[in-house]
Design a protein around this motif. Structure first.
Motif, PDB file in Angstrom:
ATOM      1  N   GLY A  35       0.834  -1.206   0.000  1.00 33.51           N
ATOM      2  CA  GLY A  35       0.000   0.000   0.000  1.00 33.51           C
ATOM      3  C   GLY A  35       0.862   1.246   0.000  1.00 33.51           C
ATOM      4  O   GLY A  35       1.819   1.344  -0.776  1.00 33.51           O
ATOM      5  N   ASN A  36       0.554   2.170   0.893  1.00 27.98           N
ATOM      6  CA  ASN A  36       1.299   3.436   0.931  1.00 27.98           C
ATOM      7  C   ASN A  36       2.717   3.235   1.467  1.00 27.98           C
ATOM      8  O   ASN A  36       2.945   2.414   2.362  1.00 27.98           O
ATOM      9  N   ILE A  37       3.624   4.019   0.885  1.00 25.12           N
ATOM     10  CA  ILE A  37       5.034   3.960   1.296  1.00 25.12           C
ATOM     11  C   ILE A  37       5.472   5.381   1.644  1.00 25.12           C
ATOM     12  O   ILE A  37       5.052   6.338   0.981  1.00 25.12           O
ATOM     13  N   VAL A  38       6.313   5.503   2.660  1.00 24.32           N
ATOM     14  CA  VAL A  38       6.947   6.807   2.901  1.00 24.32           C
ATOM     15  C   VAL A  38       8.455   6.627   2.917  1.00 24.32           C
ATOM     16  O   VAL A  38       8.960   5.669   3.487  1.00 24.32           O
ATOM     17  N   GLU A  39       9.124   7.556   2.248  1.00 27.62           N
ATOM     18  CA  GLU A  39      10.586   7.554   2.248  1.00 27.62           C
ATOM     19  C   GLU A  39      11.081   8.792   2.990  1.00 27.62           C
ATOM     20  O   GLU A  39      10.768   9.923   2.612  1.00 27.62           O
ATOM     21  N   PHE A  40      11.855   8.557   4.035  1.00 28.98           N
ATOM     22  CA  PHE A  40      12.433   9.651   4.827  1.00 28.98           C
ATOM     23  C   PHE A  40      13.708  10.118   4.126  1.00 28.98           C
ATOM     24  O   PHE A  40      14.695   9.380   4.066  1.00 28.98           O
ATOM     25  N   GLY A  41      13.710  11.338   3.599  1.00 32.95           N
ATOM     26  CA  GLY A  41      14.920  11.868   2.956  1.00 32.95           C
ATOM     27  C   GLY A  41      15.126  11.223   1.599  1.00 32.95           C
ATOM     28  O   GLY A  41      16.018  10.409   1.409  1.00 32.95           O
ATOM     29  N   CYS A  42      14.309  11.639   0.635  1.00 29.94           N
ATOM     30  CA  CYS A  42      14.281  10.931  -0.664  1.00 29.94           C
ATOM     31  C   CYS A  42      15.465  11.271  -1.560  1.00 29.94           C
ATOM     32  O   CYS A  42      15.760  10.533  -2.503  1.00 29.94           O
ATOM     33  N   GLY A  43      16.156  12.401  -1.289  1.00 30.17           N
ATOM     34  CA  GLY A  43      17.277  12.771  -2.148  1.00 30.17           C
ATOM     35  C   GLY A  43      16.825  12.882  -3.602  1.00 30.17           C
ATOM     36  O   GLY A  43      15.774  13.463  -3.910  1.00 30.17           O
ATOM     37  N   TYR A  44      17.621  12.311  -4.506  1.00 32.09           N
ATOM     38  CA  TYR A  44      17.310  12.385  -5.944  1.00 32.09           C
ATOM     39  C   TYR A  44      16.167  11.448  -6.353  1.00 32.09           C
ATOM     40  O   TYR A  44      15.844  11.362  -7.530  1.00 32.09           O
ATOM     41  N   GLY A  45      15.662  10.681  -5.389  1.00 34.77           N
ATOM     42  CA  GLY A  45      14.618   9.712  -5.751  1.00 34.77           C
ATOM     43  C   GLY A  45      15.204   8.415  -6.292  1.00 34.77           C
ATOM     44  O   GLY A  45      14.532   7.646  -6.973  1.00 34.77           O
ATOM     45  N   ALA A 101      -0.560   4.883  11.527  1.00 35.37           N
ATOM     46  CA  ALA A 101      -0.960   3.605  10.922  1.00 35.37           C
ATOM     47  C   ALA A 101      -1.459   3.759   9.480  1.00 35.37           C
ATOM     48  O   ALA A 101      -2.374   3.056   9.045  1.00 35.37           O
ATOM     49  N   SER A 102      -0.847   4.686   8.731  1.00 33.75           N
ATOM     50  CA  SER A 102      -1.318   4.955   7.365  1.00 33.75           C
ATOM     51  C   SER A 102      -0.431   4.346   6.274  1.00 33.75           C
ATOM     52  O   SER A 102      -0.773   4.409   5.098  1.00 33.75           O
ATOM     53  N   GLN A 122      10.906   5.876  15.877  1.00 38.38           N
ATOM     54  CA  GLN A 122       9.590   5.858  16.544  1.00 38.38           C
ATOM     55  C   GLN A 122       8.531   6.525  15.668  1.00 38.38           C
ATOM     56  O   GLN A 122       7.387   6.097  15.631  1.00 38.38           O
ATOM     57  N   GLU A 123       8.945   7.571  14.945  1.00 40.40           N
ATOM     58  CA  GLU A 123       8.011   8.203  13.999  1.00 40.40           C
ATOM     59  C   GLU A 123       7.675   7.219  12.869  1.00 40.40           C
ATOM     60  O   GLU A 123       6.518   7.128  12.440  1.00 40.40           O
ATOM     61  N   ALA A 124       8.681   6.479  12.427  1.00 35.83           N
ATOM     62  CA  ALA A 124       8.438   5.457  11.394  1.00 35.83           C
ATOM     63  C   ALA A 124       7.446   4.412  11.917  1.00 35.83           C
ATOM     64  O   ALA A 124       6.515   4.006  11.210  1.00 35.83           O
ATOM     65  N   HIS A 125       7.623   4.011  13.151  1.00 30.80           N
ATOM     66  CA  HIS A 125       6.744   3.011  13.766  1.00 30.80           C
ATOM     67  C   HIS A 125       5.316   3.562  13.887  1.00 30.80           C
ATOM     68  O   HIS A 125       4.337   2.876  13.600  1.00 30.80           O
ATOM     69  N   ARG A 126       5.190   4.813  14.247  1.00 24.55           N
ATOM     70  CA  ARG A 126       3.863   5.434  14.421  1.00 24.55           C
ATOM     71  C   ARG A 126       3.070   5.435  13.121  1.00 24.55           C
ATOM     72  O   ARG A 126       1.867   5.143  13.124  1.00 24.55           O
ATOM     73  N   VAL A 127       3.749   5.751  12.000  1.00 23.26           N
ATOM     74  CA  VAL A 127       2.995   5.888  10.743  1.00 23.26           C
ATOM     75  C   VAL A 127       2.721   4.539  10.074  1.00 23.26           C
ATOM     76  O   VAL A 127       1.895   4.463   9.162  1.00 23.26           O
ATOM     77  N   LEU A 128       3.414   3.493  10.529  1.00 17.08           N
ATOM     78  CA  LEU A 128       3.202   2.171   9.917  1.00 17.08           C
ATOM     79  C   LEU A 128       1.932   1.509  10.445  1.00 17.08           C
ATOM     80  O   LEU A 128       1.644   1.568  11.638  1.00 17.08           O
ATOM     81  N   GLN A 129       1.249   0.849   9.549  1.00 14.19           N
ATOM     82  CA  GLN A 129       0.100   0.059  10.000  1.00 14.19           C
ATOM     83  C   GLN A 129       0.619  -1.222  10.651  1.00 14.19           C
ATOM     84  O   GLN A 129       1.741  -1.663  10.355  1.00 14.19           O
ATOM     85  N   PRO A 130      -0.165  -1.855  11.535  1.00 17.61           N
ATOM     86  CA  PRO A 130       0.281  -3.115  12.122  1.00 17.61           C
ATOM     87  C   PRO A 130       0.634  -4.106  11.013  1.00 17.61           C
ATOM     88  O   PRO A 130      -0.111  -4.234  10.032  1.00 17.61           O
ATOM     89  N   GLY A 131       1.774  -4.747  11.139  1.00 21.41           N
ATOM     90  CA  GLY A 131       2.238  -5.673  10.100  1.00 21.41           C
ATOM     91  C   GLY A 131       3.034  -4.989   9.003  1.00 21.41           C
ATOM     92  O   GLY A 131       3.642  -5.660   8.168  1.00 21.41           O
ATOM     93  N   GLY A 132       3.037  -3.660   9.007  1.00 17.63           N
ATOM     94  CA  GLY A 132       3.813  -2.908   8.012  1.00 17.63           C
ATOM     95  C   GLY A 132       5.308  -3.086   8.258  1.00 17.63           C
ATOM     96  O   GLY A 132       5.720  -3.480   9.346  1.00 17.63           O
ATOM     97  N   GLY A 186      21.901  -3.771   5.156  1.00 18.25           N
ATOM     98  CA  GLY A 186      20.456  -3.558   5.132  1.00 18.25           C
ATOM     99  C   GLY A 186      19.779  -4.275   6.285  1.00 18.25           C
ATOM    100  O   GLY A 186      20.247  -5.316   6.742  1.00 18.25           O
ATOM    101  N   LEU A 187      18.684  -3.695   6.740  1.00 14.94           N
ATOM    102  CA  LEU A 187      17.904  -4.286   7.834  1.00 14.94           C
ATOM    103  C   LEU A 187      16.429  -4.116   7.535  1.00 14.94           C
ATOM    104  O   LEU A 187      16.023  -3.096   6.946  1.00 14.94           O
ATOM    105  N   ILE A 188      15.651  -5.072   7.945  1.00 12.38           N
ATOM    106  CA  ILE A 188      14.202  -4.907   7.857  1.00 12.38           C
ATOM    107  C   ILE A 188      13.593  -5.191   9.242  1.00 12.38           C
ATOM    108  O   ILE A 188      14.178  -5.901  10.057  1.00 12.38           O
ATOM    109  N   GLY A 189      12.437  -4.602   9.454  1.00 10.88           N
ATOM    110  CA  GLY A 189      11.718  -4.819  10.714  1.00 10.88           C
ATOM    111  C   GLY A 189      10.234  -4.709  10.443  1.00 10.88           C
ATOM    112  O   GLY A 189       9.823  -4.218   9.385  1.00 10.88           O
ATOM    113  N   ARG A 190       9.447  -5.173  11.394  1.00  6.49           N
ATOM    114  CA  ARG A 190       7.993  -5.182  11.197  1.00  6.49           C
ATOM    115  C   ARG A 190       7.320  -4.515  12.403  1.00  6.49           C
ATOM    116  O   ARG A 190       7.749  -4.719  13.547  1.00  6.49           O
ATOM    117  N   ARG A 191       6.271  -3.745  12.123  1.00  6.83           N
ATOM    118  CA  ARG A 191       5.501  -3.199  13.247  1.00  6.83           C
ATOM    119  C   ARG A 191       4.574  -4.284  13.784  1.00  6.83           C
ATOM    120  O   ARG A 191       3.899  -4.921  13.016  1.00  6.83           O
TER     121      ARG A 191
END
Ligand SMILES: C[S@@+](CC[C@H](N)C(=O)[O-])C[C@H]1O[C@@H](n2cnc3c(N)ncnc32)[C@H](O)[C@@H]1O
Length: 191
Positions: A35-45, A101-102, A122-132, A186-191
């Motif tokens: 679904g929706n994605i947010v990138e913190f500090g997108c730079g050149y994309g 959770a968006s 923590q801001e990343a965690h706040r905006v993620l939906q559960p399971g995101g 690289g690292l991944i994590g889940r809410r």
């Protein structure tokens, strides 16, 4: 407040460090029907545009630098990517402004050398939906690298892993980016 040592070199040079499609293949491998994605500090994309092609949701590309935001907007327009919403935002001072959770995925690439990494996570965690899911990449400090922040502020994989857990993420796992961007971990994590 701009993240310390977060300026980006010329785009042609920057792009030599990454195979973005390969990197996203690894980091987003477990994501189905994104679904929706947010990138913190997108730079050149560098990663925004390839990520936008992988989702039917909106990708919020946030950056404090108006030139970076313009650059991503122009690329999205010329690529016909109507799901990219690039915006000027100081997420260190103001947060992302996104609803809780968006988002289904958060990307934080080459940024965790900032002064208060857990607050950002923590801001990343706040905006993620559960399971995101969260994905992080950063410059390695265990090998010589041609770029990257000073070694005295450059976090190790272990530090990033601990911060991500401290921000309440679950299933935090390192991924192998050797074939995609050998100067990075690289690292991944889940809410
Ligand atoms: C090193 S670049 C990485 C760009 C991109 N993530 C990549 O890996 O290609 C860091 C980006 O974060 C942006 N940035 C730094 N501080 C920021 C802040 N407080 N709020 C929003 N963006 C910020 C910079 O303008 C820059 O474009």
């Amino acid at each position: 407040m701009k993240v310390r040592e977060s300026s980006i070199p010329g785009e042609a040079y920057w792009s030599t460090f990454f195979d973005p499609a390969c990197t996203l293949d690894v980091l987003m491998a477990d994501i189905v029907g994104c679904g929706n994605i947010v990138e913190f500090g997108c730079g050149y994309g560098t990663f925004t545009l390839p990520a936008a092609r992988r989702t039917t949701g909106i990708i919020a590309a946030l950056d404090i630098d108006p030139d970076m935001v313009d650059c991503v907007r122009r690329k999205a327009e010329s690529g016909g990517l109507i799901n990219v919403q690039a915006a000027i935002c100081d997420f260190v001072t103001d947060g992302t402004g996104l609803p809780a959770a968006s988002q289904s995925h958060v990307m934080i690439f080459n940024l965790l050398h900032l002064q208060h990494p857990v607050a950002l996570l923590q801001e990343a965690h706040r905006v993620l939906q559960p399971g995101g899911t969260l994905s992080v990449i950063h410059w390695r400090s265990d090998i010589p690298t041609p770029r990257g922040p000073s070694l005295d502020i450059r976090p190790t994989l272990g530090q990033c892993e601990a911060w991500i857990k401290e921000a309440s993420f679950e299933g935090v796992t390192a991924v192998d980016l050797q074939h995609c961007c050998p100067y990075h971990f690289g690292l991944i994590g889940r809410r």
